[in-house]
Structures are given as structure tokens and as C-alpha cells.
Design an enzyme around this catalytic site. Structure first.
Site, short mmCIF file in Angstrom:
data_model
loop_
_atom_site.label_atom_id
_atom_site.label_comp_id
_atom_site.label_asym_id
_atom_site.label_seq_id
_atom_site.Cartn_x
_atom_site.Cartn_y
_atom_site.Cartn_z
CG ASP A 1 14.97 70.52 28.48
OD1 ASP A 1 15.49 69.45 28.86
OD2 ASP A 1 15.56 71.35 27.77
CD GLU B 1 16.77 60.98 5.66
OE1 GLU B 1 17.87 60.84 5.10
OE2 GLU B 1 15.92 61.82 5.34
CB THR C 1 20.46 65.16 26.97
OG1 THR C 1 20.54 65.48 28.36
CG2 THR C 1 20.40 66.43 26.17
CE LYS D 1 22.83 68.18 29.82
NZ LYS D 1 21.96 68.14 28.62
CE1 TYR E 1 20.90 59.67 5.97
CE2 TYR E 1 22.60 58.95 4.45
CZ TYR E 1 22.01 59.94 5.22
OH TYR E 1 22.55 61.20 5.24
NE ARG F 1 28.45 64.24 24.27
CZ ARG F 1 28.26 65.09 25.28
NH1 ARG F 1 27.48 66.14 25.13
NH2 ARG F 1 28.86 64.92 26.43
N1 DSN Z 1 25.32 72.08 27.87
C1 DSN Z 1 24.28 71.53 28.71
C2 DSN Z 1 24.48 71.92 30.11
O1 DSN Z 1 25.62 71.96 30.51
O2 DSN Z 1 23.55 72.15 30.85
C3 DSN Z 1 22.94 71.87 28.24
O3 DSN Z 1 22.96 72.40 26.97
#
Ligand code: DSN
Length: 487
Positions: free
Chosen positions: A252, A77, A281, A284, A75, A290
Site C-alpha cells: 500500500d 459498472e 490513493t 496524497k 453509470y 481524491r
Molecule cells: N487518512 C489517511 C492518512 O492520513 O494517512 C489514510 O487513511
């Protein structure tokens, strides 16, 4: 490390990773063999299909292995050097390294590596903006230093103000994300929201229309960024619009962070110098674990740094460690080669569709994704997605602007190049992929339903799925996933 494949360091690295996974699976197998089996099957499935989901990739063995450690048990935090738990010295090292790599890679003033996901990163960003622009001045007006010092009546006034702010974001059907003000998502409930779209004729973002909407609506937050828009965005223009109406620009970049990191998007197309807050994120096109990440200017950094306790609980320290490893990989020169190949390959895929007369939203791409309008084949997105899967091609259905089939059945298929580029596919292979996709869709028909053609059921002409599957296997065998890794 090869130019475009999952970053390894040659045969020795691959053999070591292979040994590590074999040992890990033996350990798992001794407790719950069905999980070991599912893990093996998942690798086999990912190896044996054309993964074209625009938001997926293949992280390196180093990134994946980093997630499987005892950092999961800790933990922590709070924030670096200021934790609500004891013995966080090693988590501090991990989080500081992840933040340092992110700052250096993106040229950001501040980076926050704790968000568990993209939606968490966006929530941290929204609440950091509200804390900076609404809560702090509200407190000052009330002559208080901390919200805990406010009377109940003053706190209620401040809460009402926090809940009465406006957000302008891109609509879901034109490529925005559900966290950009879509009503069923919390972002559409906590803000008065308005959505901007794309030009109905060209499908391109219309900056004049965004500016007109911003002038009329006067949002606190202008959100730029997308999940299914196949074009680049001029973030300098978006910042001009935000400045004109006194809004905070939040970008974003979850989908295209790899293209920013790899310097494919530079100047006006790089959100970091233009936005007040940038979220992403890490799994990707950035090819990490992730998770989520927030970058911010110094103005918003103190509020973002309070992501926990504001929005988050205990950080996933094992995932922050993997973010640090992935960001270190993305700082290598080879990542730029990879990112350029991602863009070139998406272009080859789009060209492949165009020359085979398949309809594309905006007529092409200049990022990592392609949005195919499958009404040109007489299909819904749902039918096309399922038929392609039958042939070993993994995609996801997606709404297109003003979609006649709604968000469930949809009329589009979204394709992305990041994963297959990691496997080593080049422009010729992506052209062949376009050929295989078109072959499947041209040979798929909606099945009859009780009230006309079904939106979900379909038939594929005999032999087509098997033939395409075999052709896909040839491409996949020539570009193996995790070469040298045997389970
Ligand atoms: N699920 C992601 C996407 O495929 O774009 C974004 O939330």
C-alpha cells in the site's frame, strides 16, 4: 509549469482557471449561496494556514476542474469495453487513459483506476488475491468453472475457505494503516490477522522480526506500506520474506506514491517491481484527485479487473478523468523535481526539529513525513494539534509506537512536506516551520483536569499563537497558493 508549485502553465493558465472558478461559483451561488460561501472560505483557509498534514496536498486547477463535469452523471459498472450499461464509450476513453498513464508512470503490468478511495483499492486487492489464490483453485478442485454453478454445500465450503485466510501487516501504532489488519477495520475481521511492528529501541522496521513472524504465521497476504512510518522500506526484502513463506506481497503505497512516481524511491525502494499487487490513493503525494488505484502483475490482473462487481459499484468517471489528468502531470519531468523537493524538505523539517531538541520517532526521516513525539514537551498529541491549529499550523495527531496515550489522545504529531512543497516552500522555509512549531509547543501547557493534568485542554502563553500566526503568514504570502486565482 514551475519546478515545485501546483502545475500550471504560467500566468495565462492561472487567469483562465481563475475565470473558470469565478463563473462556477456564480452558478453555484444562484442555487445555494451558502455552498458558494463555504467553497470560498475553504480556499481562504487553505491559503492562510501552514498545511502540514502528511496525507494532503493541493491538486492543480486542471485536476480539480476535471472533476466538475457530466461524467459524474454516467453509470459505467463493469470494465473497459465490457460494461453493464449502454453508451459508455467516453467513460472507456477516460478509464483507458487513466490506466495507461498509471502503467507507464509506474512501469506496472496492469492498472485499475476505478477504486473510489484507498480503502476501496485495498479491498479490491484483498479480494483479487483471495479470488486468485483461494477461489480459483477451490473451484477447479470442485470441478466447476463459476461460483454460480456450485451446489449450496460446495459454495459454503468455499466461502468458509475464503474467510479462513491469514494476513500479516504493520501495526497501526508503529505506522501501519487501519486497512492492514487492524481489528476494528474489515481487514482485521475478514482475515485471521497478525501485526508486525518496529524495533522498540530504534523505531526502524526489523526485517528479521517480520520474517520470523511470517515463518510462524504463514500468511496468505503480507502487507507492506505505511501511513505514519518516517522511513523507507526495502520491498525486495519484503518480497523475499513473502516468497519464503508462499505469501502474496501487497504494498500500500498511498502515502509515498508521489515519491515512487517521481523516482525518489527506486530499486529496492520501488514497490512496483517487487510486489504482486500495489495499491495507492491518488490525492496524497501523487497530487491528484481524491481516489484510489490498483497496480498488479498479470497473474492478479484478471481478478483486479473484476473490482466491480466484486467490491465496487459504479465508477466515479469524473474522478477517473481527473486521475488521468493528474497522472499525465506526474509523467512530466517537473514532477521529479517536485518529488525530490518533498523528500529534501521533510529532511529539512526533521533536521530543524532535531537541532531544537524535539524528539522524533526514529530520530529523523527519509521519506515525506516526520513523526514528532510530543511527550518531550509534556503534551498529548491532541493538545499539541489544537495548540498548533490556534497558531495557523494544520497537522494531525498520531499514535507513536507503544503510545501511552492511546489512539485518541496520542503522543505524536505527524507532519508531511507534500503540500507546502507544492506551494514552493524550500529547505529554509521548512527549517523556519520547525522553529515555529517548537515555539508553540514550548509555550503550551496541559491545563489542570479533575484528576490531574488534562489530556485535551491546554493553555498557550500570551501572544505566542498570534506571533506565530503572523510569522506563518509571511511564509505563506511569499509562496501563494494558486497564484493568480481570485474569487
Ligand atoms: N487518512 C489517511 C492518512 O492520513 O494517512 C489514510 O487513511
Amino acid at each position: 509549469m514551475t519546478a515545485t508549485s501546483a502545475p500550471g502553465q504560467g500566468a495565462e493558465y492561472a487567469a483562465t482557471a481563475s475565470e473558470a472558478y469565478q463563473a462556477a461559483l456564480r452558478v453555484i451561488e444562484s442555487v445555494e449561496p451558502r455552498i458558494a460561501d463555504a467553497t470560498r472560505k475553504e480556499l481562504a483557509d487553505q491559503r492562510d494556514s501552514l498545511k502540514l498534514i502528511a496525507s494532503e496536498n493541493y491538486a492543480s486547477p486542471a485536476v480539480l476542474l476535471t472533476m466538475g463535469t457530466w461524467f459524474s452523471d454516467k453509470y459505467a459498472e463493469g470494465t473497459i469495453g465490457h460494461r453493464f450499461y449502454a453508451a459508455c464509450q467516453n467513460v472507456d476513453t477516460v478509464e483507458a487513459l487513466a490506466a495507461e498513464h498509471a502503467r507507464e508512470l509506474f512501469g506496472a503490468q496492469y492498472a485499475y483506476a476505478q477504486p473510489h478511495s484507498g480503502i476501496d483499492a485495498n479491498l479490491v486487492a484483498y479480494w483479487a488475491i483471495l479470488a486468485t489464490k483461494v477461489e480459483a483453485p477451490g473451484l477447479a478442485e470442485m470441478g466447476a468453472k463459476h461460483i454460480n454453478d456450485l451446489s449450496e454445500a460446495d459454495w459454503e465450503k468455499l466461502r468458509a475457505k475464503l474467510g479462513n485466510q491469514r494476513l500479516l501487516g504493520m501495526s497501526l501504532d508503529t505506522g501501519g494503516h487501519l486497512t492492514h489488519g487492524f481489528r476494528p477495520n474489515i481487514s482485521g475481521k475478514m482475515f485471521h490477522q497478525r501485526q508486525y511492528g518496529t524495533d522498540p529501541t530504534t523505531g526502524f522496521l526489523d526485517y528479521d522480526a517480520v520474517a520470523a513472524s511470517a515463518r510462524e504465521f504463514k500468511p496468505l497476504v503480507l502487507v507492506a506500506g505505511y501511513s505514519a512510518y518516517p522511513r523507507r522500506v526495502n520491498f525486495a526484502k519484503m518480497r523475499e520474506i513473502a516468497d519464503e513463506v508462499g505469501a502474496v506481497l501487497m504494498v500500500d503505497m498511498a502515502h509515498f506514491a508521489g515519491l515512487v512516481a517521481g523516482k525518489v524511491f527506486t530499486g529496492d525502494e520501488d514497490p512496483v517491481p517487487h510486489a504482486h499487487v500495489v495499491t495507492t490513493t491518488t490525492h496524497k503525494s501523487l497530487r491528484g484527485p481524491r481516489g484510489g488505484l490498483v497496480l498488479a502483475t498479470e497473474e492478479f490482473a484478471p481478478a483486479v479487473d473484476k473490482g466491480c462487481p466484486m467490491v465496487l459499484g459504479g465508477p466515479l468517471s469524473h474522478v477517473m478523468a481527473a486521475k488521468a489528468v493528474a497522472l499525465a502531470e506526474a509523467r512530466q519531468p517537473e514532477f521529479r523535481t517536485y518529488a525530490q523537493a518533498v523528500a529534501d524538505n521533510a529532511q529539512a523539517l526533521a533536521d530543524g526539529f532535531v537541532k531544537r531538541d524535539a524528539g522524533l520517532v526514529t530520530g529523523g526521516t527519509d521519506n515525506h513525513l516526520v513523526l514528532l513525539d510530543v511527550t518531550s514537551f509534556g503534551l498529548t498529541g491532541r493538545q499539541a494539534e489544537s495548540a498548533l491549529l490556534d497558531a495557523g499550523i494544520v497537522t494531525n495527531r498520531n499514535a507513536i509506537p507503544a503510545d501511552p496515550n492511546g489512539a485518541w489522545y496520542t503522543s505524536g504529531i505527524r507532519f508531511g512536506s507534500p503540500a507546502l512543497t507544492t506551494r514552493g516552500f524550500g529547505a529554509d522555509e521548512f527549517d523556519r516551520v520547525a522553529d515555529l512549531v517548537v515555539e508553540v509547543l514550548e509555550n503550551t501547557q496541559p491545563a489542570a483536569g479533575p484528576n490531574g493534568p488534562s489530556k485535551a485542554k491546554y493553555t498557550i502563553a500570551d501572544g505566542v499563537a498570534a506571533r506565530v500566526h503572523a510569522a506563518a503568514a509571511e511564509l505563506l504570502d511569499a509562496n501563494p497558493l494558486y497564484p493568480g486565482l481570485t474569487l
